[in-house]
Design a protein around this motif. Structure first.
Motif, short mmCIF file in Angstrom:
data_model
loop_
_atom_site.label_atom_id
_atom_site.label_comp_id
_atom_site.label_asym_id
_atom_site.label_seq_id
_atom_site.Cartn_x
_atom_site.Cartn_y
_atom_site.Cartn_z
N LEU A 161 31.82 -19.79 -2.46
CA LEU A 161 31.37 -19.80 -3.85
C LEU A 161 30.34 -18.71 -4.15
CD1 LEU A 161 30.96 -23.67 -4.29
CD2 LEU A 161 32.92 -22.24 -4.90
N GLU A 162 29.53 -18.38 -3.16
CA GLU A 162 28.46 -17.42 -3.39
C GLU A 162 28.96 -16.00 -3.67
OE1 GLU A 162 29.28 -17.08 0.99
OE2 GLU A 162 29.28 -18.66 -0.54
N ILE A 163 30.19 -15.67 -3.26
CA ILE A 163 30.69 -14.31 -3.47
C ILE A 163 31.69 -14.23 -4.62
CG2 ILE A 163 30.33 -13.73 -1.04
CD1 ILE A 163 33.46 -13.75 -0.81
N VAL A 164 31.93 -15.34 -5.30
CA VAL A 164 32.91 -15.35 -6.39
C VAL A 164 32.61 -14.30 -7.46
CG1 VAL A 164 33.71 -16.73 -8.36
CG2 VAL A 164 33.79 -17.68 -6.05
N PRO A 165 31.36 -14.16 -7.94
CA PRO A 165 31.10 -13.12 -8.95
C PRO A 165 31.45 -11.72 -8.46
CG PRO A 165 29.28 -14.68 -8.85
CD PRO A 165 30.15 -14.99 -7.68
N ALA A 166 31.16 -11.44 -7.18
CA ALA A 166 31.49 -10.11 -6.63
C ALA A 166 33.00 -9.93 -6.55
CB ALA A 166 30.85 -9.95 -5.26
N VAL A 167 33.71 -10.96 -6.13
CA VAL A 167 35.18 -10.88 -6.04
C VAL A 167 35.77 -10.59 -7.41
CG1 VAL A 167 37.30 -12.16 -5.54
CG2 VAL A 167 35.33 -12.37 -4.01
N LYS A 168 35.31 -11.32 -8.44
CA LYS A 168 35.80 -11.11 -9.80
C LYS A 168 35.57 -9.66 -10.24
CE LYS A 168 35.31 -15.78 -11.72
NZ LYS A 168 34.58 -16.62 -12.72
N ALA A 169 34.37 -9.14 -9.99
CA ALA A 169 34.04 -7.79 -10.42
C ALA A 169 34.90 -6.74 -9.72
CB ALA A 169 32.55 -7.51 -10.16
N ILE A 170 35.15 -6.96 -8.43
CA ILE A 170 35.95 -6.00 -7.67
C ILE A 170 37.39 -6.02 -8.14
CG2 ILE A 170 36.82 -5.44 -5.37
CD1 ILE A 170 34.17 -6.60 -4.27
N VAL A 171 37.94 -7.22 -8.33
CA VAL A 171 39.32 -7.34 -8.80
C VAL A 171 39.46 -6.74 -10.19
CG1 VAL A 171 41.15 -8.97 -9.45
CG2 VAL A 171 39.82 -9.36 -7.36
N GLN A 172 38.49 -6.98 -11.06
CA GLN A 172 38.53 -6.43 -12.41
C GLN A 172 38.43 -4.90 -12.40
OE1 GLN A 172 35.38 -8.50 -14.47
NE2 GLN A 172 36.57 -10.39 -14.69
N SER A 173 37.85 -4.35 -11.34
CA SER A 173 37.76 -2.89 -11.22
C SER A 173 39.07 -2.29 -10.72
CB SER A 173 36.62 -2.50 -10.28
OG SER A 173 36.95 -2.77 -8.93
N GLY A 174 40.03 -3.15 -10.34
CA GLY A 174 41.33 -2.67 -9.92
C GLY A 174 41.56 -2.64 -8.42
N VAL A 175 40.69 -3.33 -7.67
CA VAL A 175 40.80 -3.32 -6.21
C VAL A 175 41.19 -4.71 -5.71
CG1 VAL A 175 39.56 -3.00 -4.04
CG2 VAL A 175 39.11 -1.47 -5.97
N PRO A 176 42.27 -4.84 -4.94
CA PRO A 176 42.64 -6.14 -4.39
C PRO A 176 41.62 -6.64 -3.38
CG PRO A 176 44.49 -4.59 -4.32
CD PRO A 176 43.27 -3.80 -4.64
N VAL A 177 41.39 -7.96 -3.38
CA VAL A 177 40.43 -8.58 -2.47
C VAL A 177 41.11 -9.65 -1.62
CG1 VAL A 177 38.34 -9.99 -2.29
CG2 VAL A 177 38.45 -8.14 -3.98
N LEU A 178 40.88 -9.58 -0.33
CA LEU A 178 41.31 -10.62 0.60
C LEU A 178 40.10 -11.47 0.93
CD1 LEU A 178 43.35 -11.89 2.62
CD2 LEU A 178 42.67 -10.12 4.25
N GLY A 179 40.17 -12.77 0.63
CA GLY A 179 39.07 -13.67 0.94
C GLY A 179 39.07 -14.05 2.41
N HIS A 180 37.97 -14.65 2.85
CA HIS A 180 37.83 -15.04 4.26
C HIS A 180 36.84 -16.21 4.33
CE1 HIS A 180 36.92 -13.67 8.69
NE2 HIS A 180 36.94 -15.00 8.57
N ILE A 181 37.36 -17.39 4.68
CA ILE A 181 36.51 -18.58 4.81
C ILE A 181 36.76 -19.25 6.15
CG2 ILE A 181 36.37 -18.96 2.32
CD1 ILE A 181 38.48 -21.16 2.61
N GLY A 182 36.01 -20.32 6.40
CA GLY A 182 36.05 -20.98 7.71
C GLY A 182 34.94 -20.43 8.55
N LEU A 183 35.27 -20.01 9.76
CA LEU A 183 34.29 -19.30 10.56
C LEU A 183 34.14 -17.90 9.99
CD1 LEU A 183 32.46 -18.97 13.07
CD2 LEU A 183 34.46 -18.06 14.24
N THR A 184 32.95 -17.60 9.53
CA THR A 184 32.66 -16.27 8.99
C THR A 184 31.66 -15.60 9.90
OG1 THR A 184 31.08 -17.38 7.50
CG2 THR A 184 33.23 -16.79 6.58
N PRO A 185 32.11 -14.68 10.77
CA PRO A 185 31.23 -14.11 11.79
C PRO A 185 29.96 -13.47 11.27
CG PRO A 185 33.51 -13.62 12.29
CD PRO A 185 33.51 -14.25 10.93
N GLN A 186 29.99 -12.94 10.04
CA GLN A 186 28.77 -12.34 9.50
C GLN A 186 27.68 -13.38 9.25
OE1 GLN A 186 29.65 -9.94 6.04
NE2 GLN A 186 31.23 -8.75 7.09
#
Length: 309
Positions: A122-147
């Motif tokens: 949920l915390e990265i949803v605004p960033a995902v929306k902005a990137i997709v709206q800029s024309g760049v596809p986004v692959l999400g990643h949940i579960g174990l997130t190494p970062q």
């Protein structure tokens, strides 16, 4: 094999509808990407896991945007007909949208990626929306997130209890609504991953998330056991053992150089007849201490070398 056409997000979505499972593998350089493409993988992930398996770090956290751009560009040169996703590294998409988009721009323009991957819910949803709206596809990643390994309590399976499973489901749905074209599920209980896969209209790509995901991703170095020492992982299957072959090959090289077996007759180049005798007569049998020294010519040569540099 004949050149293939790279996938796009529309084709990737159709593959879920057609129950055509996606294959993804990490690659971090030209030769591994070229081999992966020749083997027929659908997508290549230039993962920040390069920190662990290529750069020698203990985690993905030290990996920089410069690292990702460099390795993405090399990978793109090796796999020119494969859809390439590049990881957004640690803390490059948690600040302002402007700063986030600058990083995305670099991965696309300099790294030649076709899409970016981002860890989080949920915390990265605004960033995902902005990137997709800029024309760049986004692959999400949940579960174990190494970062986020320092905040989630280490490398442990996610979605094992009802509350955690619901959290993952909500995160997956939020990423889908934000415009992500697919979601990676890492180290997620199989039942939870299966439920998420059924609920989403976009593909799920599993790694340690069971058998019901729409696709699978593994690390190149795990698939071919290219590491020393190699650490076995329950959710990984190795399909070759090139690490042992590489080690044995280098050992053989060292031994042959030591015992004089390499180079052999078939590895050398011969001069014209009489050259050896001519050199012996001029330079006293090849004794370097007898070589004439021309100080003026030597100084001139040094100047030329310096100019070339």
């Amino acid at each position: 094999m004949a050149a293939k056409k790279p996938l796009n997000v529309v084709k990737i979505s159709k593959m879920k509808q057609q129950q055509d499972r996606l294959t993804m593998i990490t690659a971090y350089d030209y030769p591994s990407a070229k081999l992966a493409e020749e083997a027929g993988v659908d997508l290549i992930l230039v993962g920040d896991s390069l920190g662990n398996v290529v750069l020698g770090y203990d985690s993905t956290i030290p990996v920089t945007l410069d690292d990702m751009v460099y390795h993405s560009r090399a990978t793109a040169r090796g796999a020119q007909n494969t859809f390439i996703v590049a990881d957004m590294p640690f803390m490059t998409y948690h600040g302002s949208i402007d700063e986030t988009l600058k990083g995305v721009r670099r991965l696309m323009q300099e790294g030649h990626a076709h899409a970016v991957k981002m860890e989080g819910g949920l915390e990265i949803v605004p960033a995902v929306k902005a990137i997709v709206q800029s024309g760049v596809p986004v692959l999400g990643h949940i579960g174990l997130t190494p970062q986020s390994v320092n905040t989630i309590g280490g490398y442990r399976v996610q979605g094992k209890d009802a509350e955690d499973a619901k959290r993952l489901m909500n995160e997956a749905k939020a990423l889908e609504q934000a415009g992500a074209f697919a979601v990676v599920l890492e180290l997620v209980a199989e039942e939870t991953a299966a439920a998420i896969t059924r609920e989403l209209s976009i593909p799920t790509i599993g790694i340690g998330a069971g058998r019901q995901c729409d696709g699978q991703v593994l690390v190149f170095h795990d698939v071919v056991k290219y590491a020393s020492p190699y650490m076995e992982k329950r959710f990984v299957k190795t399909f070759a053992d090139v690490g042992s072959q590489i080690r044995e090959g280098i050992e053989a090289y060292v031994n042959e150089v030591k015992n004089g077996a390499f180079p052999a007759e078939n590895h050398v180049f011969k001069a014209d007849e009489g050259v050896s005798e001519s050199l012996d007569s001029l330079y006293g049998g090849g004794k370097t201490e007898d070589l004439p020294v021309n100080a003026e010519a030597s100084a001139s040569d040094k100047e030329k070398v310096g100019a070339q540099r």
